[in-house]
Design an enzyme around this catalytic site. Structure first.
Site, short mmCIF file in Angstrom:
data_model
loop_
_atom_site.label_atom_id
_atom_site.label_comp_id
_atom_site.label_asym_id
_atom_site.label_seq_id
_atom_site.Cartn_x
_atom_site.Cartn_y
_atom_site.Cartn_z
N ALA A 21 -7.53 -32.86 -9.10
CA ALA A 21 -7.42 -32.70 -10.55
C ALA A 21 -6.89 -31.31 -10.85
CB ALA A 21 -8.76 -32.93 -11.23
N GLY A 23 -6.46 -28.43 -14.12
CA GLY A 23 -6.82 -28.03 -15.47
C GLY A 23 -6.15 -26.73 -15.83
N GLY A 24 -6.46 -26.25 -17.03
CA GLY A 24 -5.83 -25.01 -17.46
C GLY A 24 -6.32 -23.80 -16.69
N ASP A 141 -17.11 -23.90 -20.59
CA ASP A 141 -16.02 -24.87 -20.45
C ASP A 141 -16.57 -26.28 -20.30
OD1 ASP A 141 -13.31 -25.48 -20.47
OD2 ASP A 141 -13.12 -25.35 -18.29
#
Length: 432
Positions: A21, A23-24, A141
């Site tokens: 995965a 993400g930012g 987060d």
């Protein structure tokens, strides 16, 4: 530095296999621990690849704090480190167990969750955050991508990049979940996690986040000061709680302890309501059956030659059945009452609903705690989901039932009833 590639080795130990995965703030890799010979997950913090010494020291301190935080619904931290990669760059990373389960984001993409399921997931996450906040840790987060739906229930990722309450804020976080005060550089505070949990609960209940902005620039330009509209179709207490979590001012938001209390109460009230409605349905069915027996006695049906008086179970209607009014020529139509048609489950959906009804019933499964109930629902959903394996089977659910029975978390009578419902599901799957 150049990006990491499959085959790279971190700290001469962790062999990166393939990315799971992105993400930012990070990339999660499936990897192999060459020292302990086990599969693991390695989260490489992309935000720190070019960071200076101060930033890496801060990340190291946060990871150490999170490693001391242990909760059954939070992913354990095996290791944290910084290493020079084969390409000459610096990589900061967190090593975690490799868990099997899709992100909550994938489940939300399929559409809104039933409110009770969404509330149960939010309750589990609120308990994790409450435990972290009690130790002075703020996650920062909480997102749908950072929640894994495993066989043991939802698990929260990323406490490995948590911060201490009161620390200066930074640009870590996912924009749709970022609390408004973070745009002004407010110090890290537990209220930012509450806001993110509110966004997540809203997304589970509606299928989308409350606001359309997806970048820091868009959020700053939007200047949101009011909570979103109340969510229709869910209990008032849950809709109101979601709005309070999304309050513009952090002091107006509830604490995680208050969230736990509110969701526990909402789920308990819903369970009690189902039990009361089920009891009224059963009582209503019994009254209908008694009326039928009295009517038969008044008509002299039991005195007819060659006729057999049906047993109470033969004329007992299903909870949804309506007994027809006596026909004008009731003598000729009476034999139809003698034959009873067995109730069968025609579809997988009906069989699954029966399983859930038994699982949530006060008798025999009333002593089953909410975590086990949610766990069994998720395992069953995965087993019969049209997006799941082509050969749907309840074998995994049966194993889970056996495990919970061995742990003493499932009553024998409850186990027996649930196994019977699984038999119905298997039969329905075969017909399909």
């Amino acid at each position: 530095m150049s990006r990491l590639e499959p085959g790279d080795v971190l700290a001469r130990r962790y062999l990166l296999l393939d990315p799971l995965a992105r993400g930012g703030m990070s990339v999660i890799w499936r990897a192999f621990d060459q020292s302990l010979h086990r599969m693991i997950a390695v989260k490489v913090l992309t935000a720190s690849l070019h960071a200076g010494d101060c930033e890496r020291v801060s990340a190291r301190s946060e990871a150490r704090a999170a490693a001391r935080f242990i909760h059954p619904d939070s992913i354990e931290i095996y290791d944290y480190g910084e290493t020079v990669t084969t390409n000459g760059g610096v990589a900061a990373y967190v090593v975690m167990p490799l868990l099997d389960g899709p992100p909550l984001a994938e489940r939300i993409e399929q559409g809104p969750l039933p409110w009770s399921e969404a509330a149960a997931i939010a309750l589990r996450l609120a308990r994790v955050l409450m435990a972290g906040h009690a130790r002075g840790l703020v996650h920062r987060d909480v997102t749908a991508e950072n929640v894994l739906l495993t066989a043991d229930g939802p698990k929260l990722l990323d406490f490995g990049i948590a911060a201490w309450a009161g620390d200066p804020d930074d640009d870590r976080g996912t924009p749709p979940y970022v609390a408004p005060e973070r745009l002004f550089g407010a110090p890290t505070h537990p209220a930012v996690d509450v806001y993110a949990l509110g966004v997540l609960l809203y997304a589970m209940l509606t299928g989308h986040t409350p606001y359309p902005e997806t970048t820091w620039e868009e959020i700053e330009a939007a200047r949101r000061i009011y909570p979103p509209p109340r969510i229709p179709g869910v209990p008032h207490s849950v809709a109101s709680l979601c709005q309070r979590c999304l309050a513009y001012r952090p002091e107006a938001r509830p604490t995680t302890a208050e969230i736990v209390s509110a969701l526990t109460s909402a789920l308990g009230t819903a369970t009690l309501g189902r039990q009361v409605r089920r009891g009224l349905t059963v009582a209503g069915s019994a009254a209908i059956a008694l009326s039928a027996l009295l009517w038969l006695q008044r008509t002299g049906f039991q005195d007819l030659e060659g006729m057999v008086m049906p047993s109470p179970t033969a004329i007992m209607p299903s909870p949804t059945a309506v007994l027809p009014s006596p026909p004008a020529n009731h003598i000729e139509s009476r034999p139809a009452l003698v034959e009873s048609t067995p109730v069968t489950v025609d579809t997988v959906e009906q069989a699954v609903d029966d399983f859930r009804t038994v699982l949530e019933a006060r008798t025999p499964c009333g002593a089953t705690d909410a975590d086990v109930v949610l766990d069994l629902k998720q395992v069953l959903h995965a087993a019969v989901s049209p997006h799941g394996p082509s050969a749907s089977t309840t074998a995994g659910v049966r194993r889970k039932l056996s495990d919970r029975m061995a742990e003493g978390r499932l009553a024998p009578a409850c186990l027996s009833e649930l196994q019977a419902r699984l038999d119905e599901i298997d039969a329905a799957l075969e017909r399909d």
